[in-house]
Design a protein around this motif. Structure first.
Motif, PDB file in Angstrom:
ATOM      1  N   LYS A  90      26.709  21.913  62.735  1.00 53.41           N
ATOM      2  CA  LYS A  90      25.587  21.637  61.567  1.00 53.41           C
ATOM      3  C   LYS A  90      24.262  21.606  61.895  1.00 53.41           C
ATOM      4  O   LYS A  90      23.258  22.576  61.465  1.00 53.41           O
ATOM      5  N   LEU A  91      23.925  21.032  63.018  1.00 56.11           N
ATOM      6  CA  LEU A  91      22.653  21.115  63.529  1.00 56.11           C
ATOM      7  C   LEU A  91      22.129  22.422  64.075  1.00 56.11           C
ATOM      8  O   LEU A  91      20.981  22.780  64.000  1.00 56.11           O
ATOM      9  N   PHE A  92      23.041  23.096  64.907  1.00 58.72           N
ATOM     10  CA  PHE A  92      22.700  24.086  65.313  1.00 58.72           C
ATOM     11  C   PHE A  92      22.418  24.976  64.577  1.00 58.72           C
ATOM     12  O   PHE A  92      21.556  26.005  64.726  1.00 58.72           O
ATOM     13  N   PHE A  93      23.329  25.412  63.466  1.00 58.63           N
ATOM     14  CA  PHE A  93      23.248  26.511  62.630  1.00 58.63           C
ATOM     15  C   PHE A  93      21.970  26.211  61.590  1.00 58.63           C
ATOM     16  O   PHE A  93      21.347  27.349  61.026  1.00 58.63           O
ATOM     17  N   LEU A  94      21.747  24.996  61.438  1.00 55.17           N
ATOM     18  CA  LEU A  94      20.466  24.581  60.548  1.00 55.17           C
ATOM     19  C   LEU A  94      19.198  25.007  61.259  1.00 55.17           C
ATOM     20  O   LEU A  94      18.205  25.552  60.716  1.00 55.17           O
ATOM     21  N   ALA A  95      19.171  24.675  62.567  1.00 55.73           N
ATOM     22  CA  ALA A  95      18.079  25.109  63.414  1.00 55.73           C
ATOM     23  C   ALA A  95      17.835  26.428  63.477  1.00 55.73           C
ATOM     24  O   ALA A  95      16.680  27.062  63.393  1.00 55.73           O
ATOM     25  N   LEU A  96      19.070  27.199  63.696  1.00 59.13           N
ATOM     26  CA  LEU A  96      19.142  28.785  63.722  1.00 59.13           C
ATOM     27  C   LEU A  96      18.199  29.432  62.469  1.00 59.13           C
ATOM     28  O   LEU A  96      17.689  30.180  62.608  1.00 59.13           O
ATOM     29  N   ALA A  97      18.917  28.782  61.348  1.00 60.48           N
ATOM     30  CA  ALA A  97      18.527  29.215  60.153  1.00 60.48           C
ATOM     31  C   ALA A  97      16.998  29.051  59.738  1.00 60.48           C
ATOM     32  O   ALA A  97      16.189  29.974  59.310  1.00 60.48           O
ATOM     33  N   PHE A  98      16.695  28.019  60.255  1.00 58.64           N
ATOM     34  CA  PHE A  98      15.076  27.510  60.175  1.00 58.64           C
ATOM     35  C   PHE A  98      14.323  28.388  61.021  1.00 58.64           C
ATOM     36  O   PHE A  98      13.164  28.974  60.279  1.00 58.64           O
ATOM     37  N   TRP A  99      14.501  28.808  62.152  1.00 62.30           N
ATOM     38  CA  TRP A  99      13.697  29.603  62.949  1.00 62.30           C
ATOM     39  C   TRP A  99      13.969  31.045  62.453  1.00 62.30           C
ATOM     40  O   TRP A  99      12.712  31.831  62.714  1.00 62.30           O
ATOM     41  N   CYS A 100      14.850  31.579  62.088  1.00 62.23           N
ATOM     42  CA  CYS A 100      14.776  32.860  61.631  1.00 62.23           C
ATOM     43  C   CYS A 100      14.147  33.049  60.271  1.00 62.23           C
ATOM     44  O   CYS A 100      13.322  34.029  60.034  1.00 62.23           O
ATOM     45  N   LEU A 101      13.978  31.979  59.394  1.00 65.61           N
ATOM     46  CA  LEU A 101      13.194  31.863  58.307  1.00 65.61           C
ATOM     47  C   LEU A 101      11.694  31.758  58.764  1.00 65.61           C
ATOM     48  O   LEU A 101      10.857  32.415  58.118  1.00 65.61           O
TER      49      LEU A 101
END
Length: 457
Positions: A90-101
């Motif tokens: 969860k933490l990894f994919f939330l961070a990935l989604a934030f940086w892509c955004l």
């Protein structure tokens, strides 16, 4: 599991990860309000509020970006959260989604502001690669040495300017950028699921003021032990919470001078790649900021230790005020004289008078005036708030930002020629001098009411 419960868990995790501090939440609410107001006003032909909201959005994304890596480490190393199922995923994919955004928002802003200079596909590739590098470095470096996180933006900044001459925004490199981005997140994925924290890694940027102050005091004592020597006077040592001996002073100022020269050296690395007037502005702003920061650091020592001087010396109230005024400006002068001398030599022999004599003298003058104003403003806060360090950390930066805004309005920091508009310079300097004298008069008239024992430090 119930879909609603799952969404609720993700929503709470997003809030904890992206908006952990109260000031970030208030900034998010304010930004959203400005954006909505700007979107409505745009229908009536007014776009200024929308531009302001866009600027605040980028600022908000930048602040959250500084918080996300620390929150990832804190949540994963916390005993309360580290055994939650699928927490790492969860933490990894939330961070990935934030940086892509964040990359998408930054690319959209750049291409909107300058559509001729930036192409969206290549800008998105460069932004995603750069922000991915920052995210991975922040997380990996912070997991092993949290104090080194502050050097990550500096490293990325130097790397960016080093690669600027290689036509960074060329569409021929777009495939390479995406491969690098995928490689960075692949390395992050492998490391993240192999990393085993040995202790709880607190996110320093979310600590309350009292806890931050405690850590600052611990660091100050550690530094004082490293720069210790035989004290010269009891009062001087009490005031700065360290030895006031000549040997200790030389150690401290030598360290400040080395730091100043290292930062100046990094600026020289790319200073020849930009126009001369822009390089002069950059060096001038750096000198001005350095002066203000040195004045602030010296006064914070005085603010914290003023009650110790009162309790352990035979000075009267009037003598204490005279003593701290004298010591503050002497310490500030002792900090700035070596820096100004070295900068003058470098400016004359290496930079071919990049900064004019008028510019150096005037920046030094307004820097000293702003330090003087901050000094008496700090004493005003000491009197009115019972020495609340929290109020000092809020009021002083707001006042300084307002003054810098006035400097920008008068074209003092970014003027093309600092010796042209002497009237504006004289007006601003006179206003600062009046504020300093008014502050000193008020402090002297109310100094007899001060209660040194009502200390919230």
């Amino acid at each position: 599991m119930n879909i609603q419960a799952t969404l609720n868990q993700y929503w709470r995790l997003i809030l904890v990860m992206l908006l952990p501090a109260r000031y970030v939440k208030w900034l998010a609410v304010f930004t959203f309000t400005v954006l909505m107001s700007g979107a409505l006003l745009r229908f009536f032909g007014h776009s200024l509020v929308l531009y302001i909201g866009t600027a605040f959005s980028l600022l908000l994304l930048m602040m959250i970006g500084m918080l996300v890596p620390g929150q990832m480490l804190a949540l994963r190393s916390s005993k309360q959260f580290q055994y939650m199922a699928d927490l790492r995923y969860k933490l990894f994919f939330l961070a990935l989604a934030f940086w892509c955004l964040a990359s998408l928002a930054l690319s959209a802003a750049l291409t909107t502001l300058d559509p001729k200079g930036f192409s969206f596909p290549i800008t998105l590739a460069v932004a995603t690669m750069g922000l991915s590098g920052v995210a991975v470095l922040f997380a990996v470096v912070g997991s092993y040495m949290q104090t080194a996180q502050g050097f990550v933006p500096l490293f990325v900044w130097v790397l960016f300017f080093s690669a600027k001459s290689t036509n960074l925004f060329s569409s021929a490199h777009i495939t390479t950028y995406w491969f690098i981005t995928i490689g960075l997140w692949s390395v992050m994925f492998i490391w993240w699921f192999r990393w085993q924290p040995q202790k709880y890694l607190v996110n320093f940027m979310t600590l309350p003021a009292a806890e931050m102050q405690r850590l600052q005091m611990t660091n100050t004592q550690t530094m004082a032990a490293a720069f210790s020597s035989v004290p010269k006077t009891l009062a001087g040592s009490l005031l700065v919470n360290a030895s006031d001996g000549i040997q200790a002073w030389c150690k401290r100022e030598l360290g400040q001078l080395v730091f100043f020269l290292l930062m100046l050296g990094l600026m020289f690395y790319w200073i020849k790649q930009i126009p001369q007037n822009a390089a002069g502005v950059m060096v001038g702003i750096y000198l001005f900021i350095f002066i203000c920061i040195r004045g602030s650091v010296i006064f914070q020592h005085i603010f914290r230790n003023l009650h110790r001087l009162w309790m352990n010396s035979s000075f009267s109230r009037t003598e204490i005020l005279t003593y701290i005024e004298t010591r503050y400006f002497l310490l500030l002068a002792a900090s700035l004289i070596p820096v100004i001398f070295v900068l003058g030599v470098i400016n004359h022999y290496l930079l071919d008078e990049l900064l004019s004599l008028f510019n150096v003298v005037y920046l030094l003058l307004i820097g000293l005036l702003m330090c003087g104003l901050s000094f008496y403003l700090g004493l005003f806060i000491y009197l009115k708030s019972a020495a609340s360090f929290l109020w000092l950390n809020w009021v002083s930066p707001i006042v300084n930002l307002c003054l810098i805004g006035v400097m920008v309005y008068f074209n003092i920091l970014f003027g093309p020629d600092s010796s042209v508009e002497h009237r504006d310079y004289l007006t601003f300097s006179t206003g600062l001098l009046i504020l300093v004298l008014a502050g000193r008069t008020w402090v002297k008239s109310h100094w007899h009411k001060i209660n040194f024992f009502r200390v919230k430090n």
